[in-house]
Design a protein around this motif. Structure first.
Motif, PDB file in Angstrom:
ATOM      1  N   GLN A 272       0.826  -1.195   0.000  1.00  0.00           N
ATOM      2  CA  GLN A 272       0.000   0.000   0.000  1.00  0.00           C
ATOM      3  C   GLN A 272       0.866   1.252   0.000  1.00  0.00           C
ATOM      4  O   GLN A 272       1.978   1.256   0.533  1.00  0.00           O
ATOM      5  N   ASN A 277      -3.881   3.219  -1.167  1.00  0.00           N
ATOM      6  CA  ASN A 277      -4.025   2.526  -2.449  1.00  0.00           C
ATOM      7  C   ASN A 277      -3.126   1.291  -2.470  1.00  0.00           C
ATOM      8  O   ASN A 277      -2.007   1.318  -1.967  1.00  0.00           O
ATOM      9  N   TRP A 279      -0.941  -1.622  -4.566  1.00  0.00           N
ATOM     10  CA  TRP A 279      -0.140  -1.778  -5.774  1.00  0.00           C
ATOM     11  C   TRP A 279       0.482  -3.170  -5.775  1.00  0.00           C
ATOM     12  O   TRP A 279       0.666  -3.786  -4.726  1.00  0.00           O
ATOM     13  N   PRO A 300      -1.730  -0.996 -10.603  1.00  0.00           N
ATOM     14  CA  PRO A 300      -2.759  -0.762  -9.591  1.00  0.00           C
ATOM     15  C   PRO A 300      -3.400  -2.078  -9.165  1.00  0.00           C
ATOM     16  O   PRO A 300      -3.618  -2.971  -9.990  1.00  0.00           O
ATOM     17  N   CYS A 311      -5.461  -7.209  -9.834  1.00  0.00           N
ATOM     18  CA  CYS A 311      -4.613  -6.182 -10.439  1.00  0.00           C
ATOM     19  C   CYS A 311      -5.316  -5.654 -11.680  1.00  0.00           C
ATOM     20  O   CYS A 311      -5.944  -6.435 -12.407  1.00  0.00           O
ATOM     21  N   ASN A 312      -5.208  -4.367 -11.918  1.00  0.00           N
ATOM     22  CA  ASN A 312      -5.677  -3.824 -13.188  1.00  0.00           C
ATOM     23  C   ASN A 312      -4.527  -3.896 -14.175  1.00  0.00           C
ATOM     24  O   ASN A 312      -3.608  -3.074 -14.143  1.00  0.00           O
ATOM     25  N   LEU A 322      -0.148   8.319 -11.731  1.00  0.00           N
ATOM     26  CA  LEU A 322       0.046   7.999 -10.319  1.00  0.00           C
ATOM     27  C   LEU A 322      -0.719   9.016  -9.482  1.00  0.00           C
ATOM     28  O   LEU A 322      -0.511  10.229  -9.628  1.00  0.00           O
ATOM     29  N   PRO A 329      -8.581   2.126  -8.893  1.00  0.00           N
ATOM     30  CA  PRO A 329      -7.533   1.372  -9.599  1.00  0.00           C
ATOM     31  C   PRO A 329      -7.919   0.955 -11.003  1.00  0.00           C
ATOM     32  O   PRO A 329      -7.051   0.514 -11.766  1.00  0.00           O
TER      33      PRO A 329
END
Length: 582
Positions: A272, A277, A279, A300, A311-312, A322, A329
């Motif tokens: 995070q 967020n 990652w 993301p 995950c995207n 960013l 995300p």
């Protein structure tokens, strides 16, 4: 930013005999190439620290965008898959040794190079991951083999095992399609890749453990089937306690990037930022000069309302913004690719490395100049004037094993390989210009005579410009080698309309495989195939160009799936209708 990350990746000196699987011993060969893999990222005291394989140091960043390298001689440089986690307020680092005991190191101020060995270790392990639970208990997870499982064990305050290691998860190729050893069936593996596939004998490597706790559930993440393959990905199991029992997630793999400019998204870390967020950083493959020629990507990530880790990776090698705060995300890319299959010309070209290779959206092919002097150039003609927002210049390592000086220090990797890490970075300087008419040029970035090392420079223009031509000129190159470019990727907006939507025609071939077809769409550059276990959760994707079908071999045999095909082009993305895989 834009994947792969533009880091000053360290150069490796690999000397070997015979074939890559060690079955014969022919003429010695040497490869000099950049390498970084197995990223372990943590946020510690307001700064991100990233440790990766074969780097003789680490990177740090305040914002995930600008990374600075810091060398250290206090950590073992040639131990693979360094792991970093915060334990009791300090960073703890370990790495891989298959036959010798693995030490643990501690740091409270990495930028001051204060690493100290806290223990020489009491047992060997490979691909380690430390994890401290909320109650203060510390656990170690490890494993990297195509025969043995991933293990876990609780550790004492002195990092000794408490009890015997517990086998936690094993490969299950019969049920987990993505664990199958093999490339995309539409691709033709090279001879070294064929050798590697033969050596694996159908058994995937299960490796790269990483533990994340979220809402009281333990997510044990792992990679398969092999780092050299485009299908390298991360899946996960969940459990109510740190050592299980673990249950496989049918939403695996959660990190997978088998298509696009650069493929692979396995063996990584989930973390995070300061805004909360999530990652995921992972390994991306080139594997041309050497199996372990690799790069780093960041994507993301997050957990949905049902606790599914995702995950995207839609357009995962396109630019993304960013955030400086909480964000969605699933935010789409701000710009689209303008340069695919554009006309290219060059000042010269080496045999077999034509200018067209710089715009084919494949990092594994490249244009190389015909000589080694600075000033060689490559020009991209977009055909008509377009609005350019950004340019990514990806450099390739071309024939460096023939000209680079020998590394003074190194070690045997196994009976067939010797390896070392070059002690200094090498300049990789370029000049990037744009033009409306091919006569008058505007400089957008000039790295010449700056000693800059930018192998994957991503240049966002201060303001968008109308341009038809993009020209890249080489300055000093690593080891005074050839200027070689695997991708000049131009991003922005064209003046055309978005492609028309397409509808997938999809069917299950067997439990692990589906065949998907769609029609050509006018104005489409390519297609993004999205699929998942719920019509509202198409969390997996596969980016393709110039294809209208795909054999998807990554399904879980016990799961239902839905699929959609999105057409994309310079005018935008046309989402496709979601249909069930029957």
């Amino acid at each position: 930013m834009c994947n792969p990350l533009d880091l000053a990746y360290r150069y490796q000196d690999i000397r070997a005999s015979g074939s890559r699987d060690g079955t014969d011993h022919g003429e010695p060969r040497r490869s000099v190439h950049r390498e970084a893999a197995d990223p372990s990222v943590v946020l510690y005291r307001g700064r991100f620290y990233m440790f990766v394989s074969m780097s003789a140091g680490f990177w740090h960043s305040a914002d995930l965008l600008r990374w600075e390298y810091r060398a250290t001689s206090k950590l073992p440089a040639l131990d693979y898959a360094p792991d970093v986690r915060e334990i009791d307020g300090a960073l703890h680092i370990s790495a891989s040794r298959k036959e010798a005991n693995c030490p643990f190191f501690r740091s409270v101020d990495p930028l001051a190079d204060d690493f100290v060995e806290v223990t020489p270790g009491t047992f060997p392990f490979w691909d380690p991951n430390l994890f401290q639970d909320d109650d203060g208990a510390v656990y170690l997870y490890w494993g990297c083999d195509n025969k043995t499982p991933l293990y876990g064990v609780r550790l004492s305050d002195t990092f000794e095992r408490i009890g015997e290691p517990e086998p936690l998860i094993r490969a299950d190729v019969a049920a987990h399609g993505w664990e199958q050893v093999g490339e995309d069936l539409a691709a033709t593996p090279t001879r070294p890749e064929q050798d590697q596939l033969l050596a694996l004998q159908g058994n995937p490597y299960i490796e790269g453990a990483w533990m994340t706790k979220h809402d009281g559930t333990y997510y044990l993440q792992y990679a398969a089937p092999a780092t050299q393959l485009n299908t390298y990905a991360d899946g996960y199991y969940t459990a109510p306690s740190p050592l299980g029992p673990f249950q496989y997630s049918l939403d695996s793999p959660f990190s997978s990037k088998p298509g696009g400019f650069i493929t692979g998204a396995g063996h990584g870390s989930t973390f995070q930022d300061r805004h909360g967020n999530w990652w995921h950083a992972s390994t991306m493959r080139i594997s041309v000069n050497d199996d372990f020629e690799r790069r780093i990507g960041i994507f993301p990530a997050g957990f949905d309302q049902d606790g599914v880790l995702f995950c995207n990776q839609n357009f995962a090698d396109h630019p993304f913004v960013l955030p400086d705060g909480p964000f969605d995300p699933w935010t789409p890319p701000p710009w689209m690719l303008l340069s695919y299959k554009a006309r290219t010309t060059a000042s010269s070209a080496a045999p077999g490395h034509t200018p067209a290779s710089a715009v084919d959206e494949d990092i594994r092919t490249w244009w190389a100049a015909g000589g080694r002097k600075p000033g060689e150039s490559l020009t991209i003609d977009l055909g008509v004037s377009k609005t350019v927002h950004a340019v990514q210049v990806n450099l390739a390592d071309h024939g460096l094993g023939d000209i680079a000086p020998p590394v003074p220090e190194g070690a045997d990797w196994n009976p067939q390989f010797w390896r070392g890490i070059f002690p200094r970075h090498q300049p990789a300087e370029t000049l990037v210009e744009v033009s409306q008419d091919g006569q008058r040029w505007t400089v957008v970035r000039d790295h010449r005579e700056t000693d800059t090392d930018a192998p994957h420079a991503f240049i966002v223009l201060d303001a968008p410009l109308r341009a038809r031509f993009v020209r890249v000129t080489g300055g000093r190159m690593p080891f005074d080698g050839v200027f070689a470019v695997s991708g000049v990727r131009v991003f922005g907006t064209g003046d055309g309309v978005a492609p028309r939507p397409v509808r997938a025609r999809a069917g299950r071939v067997d439990g692990r495989t589906a065949h998907i077809e769609w029609d050509l769409a006018t104005a489409a550059t390519g297609y993004n195939i999205r699929y998942g276990r719920h019509p509202q959760k198409l969390y997996h994707s596969w980016l393709v160009y110039e294809r209208t079908s795909l054999d998807l071999r990554s399904l879980n045999a016990d799961a239902e799936y839905w699929v959609a095909v999105d057409a994309f082009g310079e005018g935008g993305i046309a989402p496709g209708e979601t249909v069930p895989l029957m």
